[in-house]
Design a protein around this motif. Sequence first.
Motif, PDB file in Angstrom:
ATOM      1  N   ARG A 182       0.886  -1.396  -0.026  1.00  0.00           N
ATOM      2  CA  ARG A 182       0.088  -0.146   0.081  1.00  0.00           C
ATOM      3  C   ARG A 182       0.826   1.505   0.099  1.00  0.00           C
ATOM      4  NH1 ARG A 182      -2.647  -2.073   4.801  1.00  0.00           N
ATOM      5  NH2 ARG A 182      -3.484  -3.957   4.388  1.00  0.00           N
ATOM      6  N   ASP A 183       2.016   1.071   0.579  1.00  0.00           N
ATOM      7  CA  ASP A 183       2.865   2.468   0.549  1.00  0.00           C
ATOM      8  C   ASP A 183       4.183   2.398  -0.166  1.00  0.00           C
ATOM      9  OD1 ASP A 183       1.574   3.137   2.815  1.00  0.00           O
ATOM     10  OD2 ASP A 183       2.702   1.546   4.006  1.00  0.00           O
ATOM     11  N   VAL A 184       4.431   1.178  -0.671  1.00  0.00           N
ATOM     12  CA  VAL A 184       5.630   1.020  -1.379  1.00  0.00           C
ATOM     13  C   VAL A 184       5.518  -0.073  -2.732  1.00  0.00           C
ATOM     14  CG1 VAL A 184       8.250   0.021  -1.426  1.00  0.00           C
ATOM     15  CG2 VAL A 184       6.808   0.913   0.708  1.00  0.00           C
ATOM     16  N   THR A 185       5.921   0.462  -3.912  1.00  0.00           N
ATOM     17  CA  THR A 185       5.899  -0.524  -4.815  1.00  0.00           C
ATOM     18  C   THR A 185       6.634  -1.804  -4.755  1.00  0.00           C
ATOM     19  OG1 THR A 185       5.741   1.449  -6.310  1.00  0.00           O
ATOM     20  CG2 THR A 185       6.154  -0.542  -7.509  1.00  0.00           C
ATOM     21  N   VAL A 186       5.956  -3.009  -5.038  1.00  0.00           N
ATOM     22  CA  VAL A 186       6.480  -4.060  -4.756  1.00  0.00           C
ATOM     23  C   VAL A 186       6.390  -5.083  -5.957  1.00  0.00           C
ATOM     24  CG1 VAL A 186       6.357  -6.559  -3.646  1.00  0.00           C
ATOM     25  CG2 VAL A 186       5.805  -4.409  -2.255  1.00  0.00           C
ATOM     26  N   ILE A 187       7.438  -5.534  -6.660  1.00  0.00           N
ATOM     27  CA  ILE A 187       7.475  -6.384  -7.574  1.00  0.00           C
ATOM     28  C   ILE A 187       7.722  -7.859  -7.218  1.00  0.00           C
ATOM     29  CG2 ILE A 187       8.616  -7.319  -9.933  1.00  0.00           C
ATOM     30  CD1 ILE A 187       9.553  -4.560 -10.168  1.00  0.00           C
ATOM     31  N   LEU A 188       6.770  -8.622  -7.303  1.00  0.00           N
ATOM     32  CA  LEU A 188       6.749 -10.107  -6.926  1.00  0.00           C
ATOM     33  C   LEU A 188       6.848 -11.119  -8.190  1.00  0.00           C
ATOM     34  CD1 LEU A 188       5.901 -12.398  -4.901  1.00  0.00           C
ATOM     35  CD2 LEU A 188       3.441 -11.926  -5.442  1.00  0.00           C
ATOM     36  N   SER A 189       8.101 -11.670  -7.957  1.00  0.00           N
ATOM     37  CA  SER A 189       8.543 -12.466  -9.091  1.00  0.00           C
ATOM     38  C   SER A 189       8.304 -13.932  -8.582  1.00  0.00           C
ATOM     39  CB  SER A 189       9.923 -12.104  -9.315  1.00  0.00           C
ATOM     40  OG  SER A 189      10.478 -13.246 -10.162  1.00  0.00           O
ATOM     41  N   THR A 190       7.680 -14.622  -9.276  1.00  0.00           N
ATOM     42  CA  THR A 190       7.098 -16.003  -8.851  1.00  0.00           C
ATOM     43  C   THR A 190       6.691 -16.913  -9.986  1.00  0.00           C
ATOM     44  OG1 THR A 190       5.406 -17.041  -7.425  1.00  0.00           O
ATOM     45  CG2 THR A 190       4.753 -15.116  -8.560  1.00  0.00           C
ATOM     46  N   HIS A 191       6.785 -18.354  -9.642  1.00  0.00           N
ATOM     47  CA  HIS A 191       6.250 -18.988 -10.763  1.00  0.00           C
ATOM     48  C   HIS A 191       4.861 -19.692 -10.492  1.00  0.00           C
ATOM     49  CE1 HIS A 191       7.951 -22.061  -7.844  1.00  0.00           C
ATOM     50  NE2 HIS A 191       7.125 -22.895  -8.447  1.00  0.00           N
ATOM     51  N   ILE A 192       4.371 -19.018  -9.124  1.00  0.00           N
ATOM     52  CA  ILE A 192       3.028 -19.687  -8.635  1.00  0.00           C
ATOM     53  C   ILE A 192       1.794 -18.547  -8.911  1.00  0.00           C
ATOM     54  CG2 ILE A 192       1.886 -20.187  -6.415  1.00  0.00           C
ATOM     55  CD1 ILE A 192       4.672 -20.874  -5.496  1.00  0.00           C
ATOM     56  N   VAL A 193       0.864 -19.140  -9.824  1.00  0.00           N
ATOM     57  CA  VAL A 193      -0.348 -18.421 -10.080  1.00  0.00           C
ATOM     58  C   VAL A 193      -0.942 -17.792  -9.249  1.00  0.00           C
ATOM     59  CG1 VAL A 193      -2.353 -18.341 -11.589  1.00  0.00           C
ATOM     60  CG2 VAL A 193      -0.382 -19.690 -12.351  1.00  0.00           C
ATOM     61  N   GLU A 194      -1.225 -18.633  -8.109  1.00  0.00           N
ATOM     62  CA  GLU A 194      -2.036 -17.952  -7.026  1.00  0.00           C
ATOM     63  C   GLU A 194      -1.284 -16.757  -6.146  1.00  0.00           C
ATOM     64  OE1 GLU A 194      -1.737 -21.383  -7.597  1.00  0.00           O
ATOM     65  OE2 GLU A 194      -3.482 -21.261  -8.439  1.00  0.00           O
ATOM     66  N   ASP A 195      -0.290 -16.952  -6.044  1.00  0.00           N
ATOM     67  CA  ASP A 195       0.550 -15.698  -5.518  1.00  0.00           C
ATOM     68  C   ASP A 195       0.194 -14.279  -6.199  1.00  0.00           C
ATOM     69  OD1 ASP A 195       1.829 -17.447  -3.888  1.00  0.00           O
ATOM     70  OD2 ASP A 195       3.975 -17.135  -4.808  1.00  0.00           O
ATOM     71  N   VAL A 196       0.306 -14.231  -7.437  1.00  0.00           N
ATOM     72  CA  VAL A 196      -0.006 -12.967  -8.069  1.00  0.00           C
ATOM     73  C   VAL A 196      -1.533 -12.908  -8.371  1.00  0.00           C
ATOM     74  CG1 VAL A 196       1.995 -12.765  -9.377  1.00  0.00           C
ATOM     75  CG2 VAL A 196      -0.015 -13.948 -10.484  1.00  0.00           C
ATOM     76  N   ARG A 197      -2.358 -13.832  -8.431  1.00  0.00           N
ATOM     77  CA  ARG A 197      -3.831 -13.634  -8.565  1.00  0.00           C
ATOM     78  C   ARG A 197      -4.285 -13.168  -7.374  1.00  0.00           C
ATOM     79  NH1 ARG A 197      -7.257 -17.316 -11.482  1.00  0.00           N
ATOM     80  NH2 ARG A 197      -5.879 -19.090 -10.974  1.00  0.00           N
ATOM     81  N   GLU A 198      -4.078 -13.544  -6.022  1.00  0.00           N
ATOM     82  CA  GLU A 198      -4.406 -12.882  -5.088  1.00  0.00           C
ATOM     83  C   GLU A 198      -3.887 -11.450  -4.646  1.00  0.00           C
ATOM     84  OE1 GLU A 198      -3.307 -15.573  -2.052  1.00  0.00           O
ATOM     85  OE2 GLU A 198      -4.022 -17.502  -2.909  1.00  0.00           O
ATOM     86  N   LEU A 199      -2.708 -11.225  -5.036  1.00  0.00           N
ATOM     87  CA  LEU A 199      -2.384  -9.846  -4.596  1.00  0.00           C
ATOM     88  C   LEU A 199      -2.040  -8.830  -5.446  1.00  0.00           C
ATOM     89  CD1 LEU A 199       0.476 -11.096  -2.280  1.00  0.00           C
ATOM     90  CD2 LEU A 199      -1.467 -10.051  -1.625  1.00  0.00           C
ATOM     91  N   CYS A 200      -2.050  -9.071  -6.783  1.00  0.00           N
ATOM     92  CA  CYS A 200      -1.344  -8.086  -7.768  1.00  0.00           C
ATOM     93  C   CYS A 200      -2.239  -7.288  -8.578  1.00  0.00           C
ATOM     94  CB  CYS A 200      -0.091  -8.682  -8.517  1.00  0.00           C
ATOM     95  SG  CYS A 200       1.106  -9.418  -7.636  1.00  0.00           S
ATOM     96  N   PRO A 201      -2.562  -6.107  -8.499  1.00  0.00           N
ATOM     97  CA  PRO A 201      -3.635  -5.597  -9.645  1.00  0.00           C
ATOM     98  C   PRO A 201      -3.206  -5.671 -10.778  1.00  0.00           C
ATOM     99  CG  PRO A 201      -3.092  -4.086  -7.719  1.00  0.00           C
ATOM    100  CD  PRO A 201      -2.278  -5.402  -7.639  1.00  0.00           C
ATOM    101  N   ARG A 202      -1.839  -5.452 -11.079  1.00  0.00           N
ATOM    102  CA  ARG A 202      -1.145  -5.552 -12.260  1.00  0.00           C
ATOM    103  C   ARG A 202      -0.018  -6.772 -12.497  1.00  0.00           C
ATOM    104  NH1 ARG A 202      -3.625  -2.993 -16.420  1.00  0.00           N
ATOM    105  NH2 ARG A 202      -1.716  -3.020 -17.534  1.00  0.00           N
ATOM    106  N   MET A 203      -0.151  -7.362 -13.387  1.00  0.00           N
ATOM    107  CA  MET A 203       1.036  -8.347 -13.756  1.00  0.00           C
ATOM    108  C   MET A 203       1.381  -8.623 -15.272  1.00  0.00           C
ATOM    109  SD  MET A 203      -1.377 -11.980 -13.705  1.00  0.00           S
ATOM    110  CE  MET A 203      -0.068 -12.908 -14.301  1.00  0.00           C
ATOM    111  N   ALA A 204       2.593  -9.417 -15.590  1.00  0.00           N
ATOM    112  CA  ALA A 204       2.950  -9.728 -16.802  1.00  0.00           C
ATOM    113  C   ALA A 204       3.351 -11.223 -16.582  1.00  0.00           C
ATOM    114  CB  ALA A 204       4.289  -8.967 -17.106  1.00  0.00           C
ATOM    115  N   ILE A 205       3.329 -11.848 -17.698  1.00  0.00           N
ATOM    116  CA  ILE A 205       3.780 -13.192 -17.870  1.00  0.00           C
ATOM    117  C   ILE A 205       4.948 -13.161 -18.604  1.00  0.00           C
ATOM    118  CG2 ILE A 205       3.114 -15.470 -18.716  1.00  0.00           C
ATOM    119  CD1 ILE A 205       0.195 -15.234 -17.932  1.00  0.00           C
ATOM    120  N   ILE A 206       5.932 -13.642 -18.215  1.00  0.00           N
ATOM    121  CA  ILE A 206       7.152 -13.679 -19.059  1.00  0.00           C
ATOM    122  C   ILE A 206       7.761 -15.088 -19.281  1.00  0.00           C
ATOM    123  CG2 ILE A 206       8.312 -13.232 -16.844  1.00  0.00           C
ATOM    124  CD1 ILE A 206      10.659 -12.380 -18.070  1.00  0.00           C
TER     125      ILE A 206
END
Length: 224
Positions: A182-206
Motif C-alpha cells: 500500500r505504501d511501497v511499490t512491490v515487484i513479486l517474481s514467482t512461478h506460482i499463479v495463486e501468488d499474483v492472482r491474490e495480490l497483484c492488481p497488475r501483472m505480466a507473464i514472462i
Amino acid sequence: MSLEIVGVSKTYGNGVKALKNLTLSIGNNMFGLLGPNGAGKSSLMRTIATLQDPDSGSVTLDGIDVVKQKNEVRRILGYLPQEFGVYPRMSALDMLHHLAVLKGITAAGERREMVDALLHQTNLWDAGKKSLSTYSGGMKQRFGIAQALLANPRLIIVDEPTAGLDPAERNRFLNLLASIGRDVTVILSTHIVEDVRELCPRMAIIAAGEVLLEGSPSETLRAL
Ligand code: ADP
Ligand code: ADP
C-alpha cells in the motif's frame, strides 16, 4: 514510482539468451511477474537491482538509470534475492540496529522506535532476540522485508519468496507484502499463479525472456 524497462536483452557467457528485447512499464502498487523456471525472471530482477548490466536496452527507476547511476538506484530500492544470506549468529534486533547505524540513524531513541516498529510490522517481535540461525524459511523472508524497509525504499523486489514455505508461512508472507504494497511499490517474481492472482492488481507473464501478456490478473490469466 515509475520503472521503465525498454528493449532489454541479456545473453550469458554460455550462450543462453535470458532476456530478449524485453519492454515493461511498472507503476505504483504491487506488480506480479509470473513465469516458469528459466523464463528470465531472476535475470530481470538482478538487472533492475543493478547487480547485472544488460547487453542492450535501458532500465530507469524514476528516471534514474540502473546501469549508469547504480548508487542512486540502490538508495531507493530494496532487493530480496531468491536465496539471501543472513548473519546466523546475530538476532534480528541486533542486525536491524546495526543496519540502522550504517544508514546514519545514530540517535538511539529514534533507532529503537524504528527497529521495534519493523519487528512488529513483520511479525517478528516475539522472535526478535533469537539468533537468525534459528529462524524458519518464512521468518527469514519476513526479516528480509524488515531489512529492506529500513532503507525506506520506493521499490521492493522479491524473487520467488514463497518457494519452500509451508501454506501458513506463505499466507503470512503474502499478507505482509500486501500491507507494505500500500505504501511501497512491490515487484513479486514467482512461478506460482495463486501468488499474483491474490495480490497483484497488475501483472505480466514472462517466458523465454519475453513478455507474453500484461494486464490485470483477470485479463491475463483468463488467456492462459
Ligand atoms: P556472464 O557471461 O554473465 O559472465 P557466466 O556464464 O560466466 O555469465 O556465469 C556467471 C556466473 O553465473 C557463474 O558464477 C556461473 O557459475 C553462474 N551460472 C552459470 N550458469 C548458470 C545458470 N544456468 N543459472 C544460474 N547461474 C549460472
Ligand atoms: P527464472 O528466474 O525465471 O528461473 P533466470 O533468469 O534465472 O530465470 O534464467 C533464465 C535463463 O538464463 C535460464 O536458462 C538460466 O539457466 C540462464 N541463466 C541464469 N543465470 C545465468 C548465468 N549467470 N549464467 C548463465 N546462464 C544463466
